[in-house]
Enzyme design. Structure first.
Site, PDB file in Angstrom:
ATOM      1  N   CYS A   1     -25.321  29.379 143.067  1.00 56.69           N
ATOM      2  CA  CYS A   1     -24.970  28.717 144.359  1.00 56.69           C
ATOM      3  C   CYS A   1     -25.249  27.012 144.523  1.00 56.69           C
ATOM      4  CB  CYS A   1     -25.927  29.318 145.643  1.00 56.69           C
ATOM      5  SG  CYS A   1     -25.712  31.163 145.729  1.00 56.69           S
TER       6      CYS A   1
HETATM    7  N1  NAD Z   1     -26.412  35.218 143.524  1.00 57.97           N
HETATM    8  C1  NAD Z   1     -26.967  34.880 144.637  1.00 57.97           C
HETATM    9  O1  NAD Z   1     -28.244  34.794 144.825  1.00 57.97           O
HETATM   10  C2  NAD Z   1     -26.244  34.666 145.938  1.00 57.97           C
HETATM   11  C3  NAD Z   1     -26.605  34.131 147.155  1.00 57.97           C
HETATM   12  C4  NAD Z   1     -25.790  33.800 148.012  1.00 57.97           C
HETATM   13  C5  NAD Z   1     -24.447  33.836 148.270  1.00 57.97           C
HETATM   14  N2  NAD Z   1     -23.991  34.237 146.661  1.00 57.97           N
HETATM   15  C6  NAD Z   1     -22.404  34.256 146.479  1.00 57.97           C
HETATM   16  O2  NAD Z   1     -21.893  35.687 146.528  1.00 57.97           O
HETATM   17  C7  NAD Z   1     -20.698  35.639 145.604  1.00 57.97           C
HETATM   18  C8  NAD Z   1     -21.035  36.656 144.749  1.00 57.97           C
HETATM   19  O3  NAD Z   1     -22.148  36.257 143.651  1.00 57.97           O
HETATM   20  P1  NAD Z   1     -22.811  37.041 142.764  1.00 57.97           P
HETATM   21  O4  NAD Z   1     -24.122  36.301 142.471  1.00 57.97           O
HETATM   22  O5  NAD Z   1     -23.297  38.486 143.347  1.00 57.97           O
HETATM   23  O6  NAD Z   1     -22.099  37.308 141.558  1.00 57.97           O
HETATM   24  P2  NAD Z   1     -22.233  38.171 140.386  1.00 57.97           P
HETATM   25  O7  NAD Z   1     -21.329  37.741 139.578  1.00 57.97           O
HETATM   26  O8  NAD Z   1     -23.467  38.703 140.026  1.00 57.97           O
HETATM   27  O9  NAD Z   1     -21.269  39.572 140.799  1.00 57.97           O
HETATM   28  C9  NAD Z   1     -20.078  39.401 140.823  1.00 57.97           C
HETATM   29  C10 NAD Z   1     -19.379  41.105 140.695  1.00 57.97           C
HETATM   30  O10 NAD Z   1     -18.024  40.970 140.768  1.00 57.97           O
HETATM   31  C11 NAD Z   1     -17.350  41.582 139.757  1.00 57.97           C
HETATM   32  N3  NAD Z   1     -15.862  41.620 140.181  1.00 57.97           N
HETATM   33  C12 NAD Z   1     -15.271  40.243 139.687  1.00 57.97           C
HETATM   34  N4  NAD Z   1     -14.032  40.496 140.089  1.00 57.97           N
HETATM   35  C13 NAD Z   1     -13.795  41.547 140.687  1.00 57.97           C
HETATM   36  C14 NAD Z   1     -12.751  42.293 141.210  1.00 57.97           C
HETATM   37  N5  NAD Z   1     -11.529  41.831 141.106  1.00 57.97           N
HETATM   38  N6  NAD Z   1     -13.002  43.471 141.456  1.00 57.97           N
HETATM   39  C15 NAD Z   1     -14.146  44.046 141.632  1.00 57.97           C
HETATM   40  N7  NAD Z   1     -15.362  43.469 141.163  1.00 57.97           N
HETATM   41  C16 NAD Z   1     -14.888  42.308 140.737  1.00 57.97           C
HETATM   42  C17 NAD Z   1     -18.142  41.151 138.472  1.00 57.97           C
HETATM   43  O11 NAD Z   1     -17.603  42.040 137.664  1.00 57.97           O
HETATM   44  C18 NAD Z   1     -19.493  41.207 139.103  1.00 57.97           C
HETATM   45  O12 NAD Z   1     -20.156  42.368 139.027  1.00 57.97           O
HETATM   46  C19 NAD Z   1     -20.312  34.330 145.110  1.00 57.97           C
HETATM   47  O13 NAD Z   1     -19.226  33.840 145.999  1.00 57.97           O
HETATM   48  C20 NAD Z   1     -21.865  33.572 145.508  1.00 57.97           C
HETATM   49  O14 NAD Z   1     -21.707  32.479 145.757  1.00 57.97           O
HETATM   50  C21 NAD Z   1     -24.596  34.402 145.724  1.00 57.97           C
END
Ligand code: NAD
Length: 466
Positions: A300
């Site tokens: 993030c």
């Molecule tokens: N990690 C955090 O603490 C956090 C906190 C707040 C916001 N966010 C936001 O949340 C969003 C996701 O982050 P995250 O940390 O969960 O990412 P991540 O990489 O852990 O998870 C994303 C998942 O999406 C899957 N994916 C990608 N393309 C896909 C598709 N077309 N169809 C189905 N699945 C698909 C990936 O395989 C992966 O498992 C980002 O925008 C991030 O900025 C993350």
């Protein structure tokens, strides 16, 4: 003519009333937890969200294109350390869950999308090589949804992004179906505020911002989240919700950059930045403490602010605070390595050929997440300067290849022999389970970037904070 106009008006009115009825039925279904919730992207955000909905007695279908993750879940295993398999076990189902049932069914089959009343998108939003927003995961997900979108569904984007993504990019793709947002389907943005492994807050207790494409879209989304989360904060639009999420992350990035800059200054002045921050934090108003470190990590804070920088260019504005904060935070691994070189130099030792044990490669304490971790940049700099690098991280047994690095390293045990063999131990992550007294006792030199050794009393002369 007048008669025909009255006929049309009557048809339009009946259509609107029927539409209203359908919306009210959907809201009622969501409020009473009888709807089916689809969650796309089962990562750090999507997986706990899926678990929270399933624990709230919703029928949840979790979609991920990574079939290895789906297989892991189906086998009852969790790939995220702080989401215990024991938590998921009672929720997991081996067949798709129906409306009115509860449980969590993981799949890679988008064919189950029409089955869902609500579709929540939790896919990554990284930056490209040129540090511009990479919305490819969002757009490919939107294209997949568009193949199955049906009237009456709610689609919510949760991924962090710039204002306008939901009602320009996402809506544009979804409306290629001929269905209209706000009329035929509902569209909203609701940012995830996950703080992984923070025992004080969970997905359920963190207040949830919700902004709809239309007011009604917002109300439908609020009904869904309100069914399981403690506090819903409705805002006037999806754009406001998108911008608020960015403000939260920019606020952190800028404040961390400030203390990182002060760390470098106070270091030269031979003053202890951590003692200074703790002293300032005794002021009961108008000061929030932020702590310096080896740089920023995670998915993030190092990334999201640049989504706004990019968007600002379209408005002919340069977001100088964001750029400056990024510059300072980005330079911190270099500062840490320079400090190590200086200290070795004083000991008539060069970094080239020195054995350096990096303690902690996760970006944050007690996590197994190495994304954007400053420890990786530090390891890279050390290797480039000819150091012999090993690392220890209780939560990261192997450093898997990432977008930028492929070190082929695995965690070494933290034994007295391993510590004594090193010329320096560099604390990059302050994992709580480490015995820092033991670490200092057996190490010839400790470079501490997190003040992790603050409670160590013996051998303090060996500790250099950086
Ligand atoms: N990690 C955090 O603490 C956090 C906190 C707040 C916001 N966010 C936001 O949340 C969003 C996701 O982050 P995250 O940390 O969960 O990412 P991540 O990489 O852990 O998870 C994303 C998942 O999406 C899957 N994916 C990608 N393309 C896909 C598709 N077309 N169809 C189905 N699945 C698909 C990936 O395989 C992966 O498992 C980002 O925008 C991030 O900025 C993350």
């Amino acid at each position: 003519m007048r008669k025909r106009w009255l006929e049309w008006a009557k048809i339009a009115m009946v259509g609107r009333l029927e539409g209203e009825k359908t919306v009210m039925e959907l809201v009622e279904r969501l409020r009473s937890r009888r709807g089916v919730v689809g969650i796309i992207g089962l990562g750090y955000v999507g997986l706990p969200l899926a678990a929270t909905f399933a624990e709230g007695n919703f029928a949840v279908v979790g979609f991920d294109i990574d079939t290895a993750k789906v297989d892991e879940l189906r086998a009852g295993r969790s790939y995220i350390r702080h989401i215990a398999a024991a938590r998921l076990a009672p929720l997991l189902r081996s067949v798709p869950v129906e409306a009115g049932q509860s449980g969590f069914y993981p799949t890679s089959d988008y064919g189950l999308l029409p089955h869902c009343d609500a579709i929540l998108i939790c896919v990554p939003t990284p930056l490209t090589e040129n540090r511009e927003p990479d919305l490819s995961y969002v757009t490919s997900t939107a294209e997949a949804i568009a193949r199955y979108l049906r009237r009456g569904q709610l689609v919510v984007l949760e991924s962090t992004t710039y204002p306008g993504t939901t009602d320009e990019v996402l809506r544009g793709i979804l409306e290629t179906t001929g269905l209209q947002a706000g009329t035929d389907f509902h569209l909203a943005f609701s940012p995830e505020r996950e703080d992984p492994n923070n025992p004080q807050y969970s997905t359920r207790t963190i207040p949830k911002l919700v902004g709809g494409y239309t007011r009604q879209c917002g109300e439908v989304a609020a009904a869904l989240y309100g069914a399981i989360l403690e506090t819903i904060v409705p805002v006037s639009s999806a754009r406001v919700a998108e911008a608020a999420k960015l403000l939260e992350n920019i606020y952190r990035s800028v404040n961390i950059a400030l203390v990182n800059e002060l760390k470098m200054l106070f270091d030269r002045m031979d003053l202890d930045v951590w003692e200074i921050i703790d002293a300032a934090a005794t002021k009961p108003f108008g000061f929030t403490p932020f702590y310096p470190g080896p740089g920023l990590g995670g998915h993030c804070i190092p990334i999201d602010p640049f989504y706004l920088t990019w968007k600002a260019r379209q408005y002919e504005l340069t977001t100088r605070f964001i750029e400056l904060a990024g510059e300072i935070n980005h330079a911190m691994p270099g500062f840490v390595v320079q400090k190590l070189m200086d200290v070795l130099n004083e000991r008539q030792r060069s970094l080239k050929g020195a054995r350096v044990l990096v303690l902690g490669v996760a970006y944050k304490r007690d996590l197994d997440d190495t994304r954007e971790s400053p420890a990786l940049k530090i390891i890279d700099l050390l290797l480039r300067k000819g150091a012999d690098v090993v690392y220890h991280d209780p939560y990261v047994p192997v450093l898997k290849p990432s977008r930028h690095y492929d070190f082929n390293l695995h965690s070494v045990p933290l034994t007295s022999e391993e510590l004594r063999r090193s010329d320096a131990v560099l604390v990059a992550t302050d994992h709580a389970g480490i015995d820092y007294d033991f670490l200092v006792e057996h190490s010839p030199l400790v470079i501490d970037t997190r003040n992790a050794t603050r409670r160590v009393t013996a051998g303090r002369a060996k500790i250099v904070r950086a």
